[in-house]
Design an enzyme around this catalytic site. Structure first.
Site, PDB file in Angstrom:
ATOM      1  N   HIS A  48       0.874  -1.070   0.033  1.00 37.53           N
ATOM      2  CA  HIS A  48       0.052  -0.048   0.148  1.00 37.53           C
ATOM      3  C   HIS A  48       1.054   1.223   0.045  1.00 37.53           C
ATOM      4  O   HIS A  48       1.919   1.090   0.727  1.00 37.53           O
ATOM      5  CB  HIS A  48      -0.997   0.065   1.222  1.00 37.53           C
ATOM      6  N   ASP A  53      -8.012  -5.352   0.035  1.00 37.82           N
ATOM      7  CA  ASP A  53      -8.538  -6.218  -1.052  1.00 37.82           C
ATOM      8  C   ASP A  53      -8.240  -7.535  -1.149  1.00 37.82           C
ATOM      9  O   ASP A  53      -8.694  -8.361  -1.941  1.00 37.82           O
ATOM     10  CB  ASP A  53      -7.992  -5.665  -2.346  1.00 37.82           C
TER      11      ASP A  53
END
Ligand code: CMC
Length: 330
Positions: A212, A270
């Site tokens: 991320h 996700d």
């Protein structure tokens, strides 16, 4: 909000959840195989044609109306995109139901059978929508802001946000995770082989659902999504699901891998959200559309904040040219 304000907001959203029947014609003219995100972005843009009056940003009522119109119509559009792909009739839900129950009904009801709510599905969808509602200056939200900064209008700005979310490095990662897991499974399930590919700089393969831009330790959303994932699989009796087992194996070796530790690559939201959606019966091509539905709340909040601010200016990043200067034509 206080109780009355909440009730008003809720009723005002329900009031606006009707879609012009002509929009069905547009939806039905897309091939069934078209990706839901492309259709959703087009339909969101298309909504402007059915309500072309410009939003007066100095008028509170106008702003409220535009925002609520979008919040009310997007769940119907998402449900319809899903049903169209499945060849099911395009139904409205039941506005006497709560938001998530209504969404579940709109998506999953069969034309010849009474829809029975499933608490596991409702609770998982609820958490999923809340967790994805907003996430500061991510790629799609920045897109909504930059498009909106030219006064392009709310629906056009959100349609652009949907397109930005579609990519697999952003919201599209939830679909890419399941596709990756299926690919690993089809290949024989050798997770170490795919870990090596993810670390090989000459190989474009990346471990989807890991890493991320902002979170360099843990994605706090992933912690909640992981719990939800376990709850859902337990309650639906899917703990032996091979894709889930493979995901857990991959997660374990990635978390112990020196390259991943050194680069601070942890599972993101996700990685688990796709497994949750798959378990509750949403096909993977629809995962990012459900994410878009949730993120609409964040997008409209950012758009509203920007429009209300006296300091907002058109988004215009500068570019520094570092290329060649004079070149002779040979
Ligand atoms: N698998 C393998 N290596 C990776 C991965 C990965 N998933 N993510 C980053 N790296 C490596 C990358 O190769 C780079 O190595 P080096 O320093 O040797 O060049 C290093 O880690 C830093 O990566 P980066 O690409 O510079 O990091 P970024 O902040 O630009 O990218 C990311 C963030 C999310 C795009 C990236 O981690 C990625 O591609 N992840 C997979 C896609 C994904 O899961 N996206 C969902 C994000 S969360 C949902 C959302 O909010 O959108």
């Amino acid at each position: 909000p206080n109780k009355q304000q909440l009730e008003k907001l809720s009723n005002d959203i329900k009031e606006r959840s009707i879609i012009d029947e002509d929009l069905r014609i547009i939806l039905n003219s897309f091939p069934k195989s078209a990706h839901p995100m492309g259709i959703l972005s087009s339909l969101t843009s298309g909504l402007v044609a059915f309500d072309p009056s410009a939003v007066n940003i100095d008028d509170e009522e106008d702003m409220y109306d535009a925002i609520l119109n979008l919040l009310a119509k997007i769940p119907v559009l998402v449900a319809w995109v899903y049903r169209r792909r499945k060849g099911l009739s395009l139904e409205y839900g039941d506005t006497s139901l709560a938001y998530v129950e209504n969404l579940a009904k709109m998506m999953f009801q069969r034309p010849n059978k009474e829809y029975v709510q499933n608490d596991t599905i409702v609770s998982a969808l609820n958490k999923l929508l809340i967790l994805h509602a907003d996430h500061e200056q991510n790629c799609s939200t920045s897109t909504v802001r930059i498009v909106g900064s030219s006064f392009a209008g709310l629906f056009a700005s959100v349609a652009a946000g949907i397109s930005a979310l579609w990519g697999r490095l952003h919201g599209g990662a939830n679909q890419a995770v399941i596709e990756m897991l299926e690919e690993i499974q089809k290949d024989g399930g050798d997770t170490k082989k795919f870990m090596s590919k993810a670390k090989d700089k000459s190989d474009p393969f990346r471990l989807m659902g890991f890493g991320h831009r902002v979170y360099r330790n843990q994605d706090p959303r992933a912690i909640i999504m992981k719990e939800t994932c376990h709850e859902v699989l337990d309650e639906l009796g899917l703990n032996d699901d091979p894709i889930f087992k493979l995901a857990m194996k991959l997660e374990k070796i990635a978390l112990e891998d020196e390259y991943f530790i050194e680069k601070k690559l942890y599972p993101n939201v996700d990685f688990y959200s796709g497994i949750v959606m798959r378990a509750i019966g949403i096909p993977f091509s629809m995962f990012t559309a459900v994410f878009a539905l949730a993120r609409t709340a964040g997008w409209v909040a950012h758009w509203n904040e920007m429009m209300m601010s006296d300091e907002s200016k058109i988004g215009r990043p500068r570019q520094v040219y570092k290329g060649k200067t004079k070149r002779d034509i040979k």
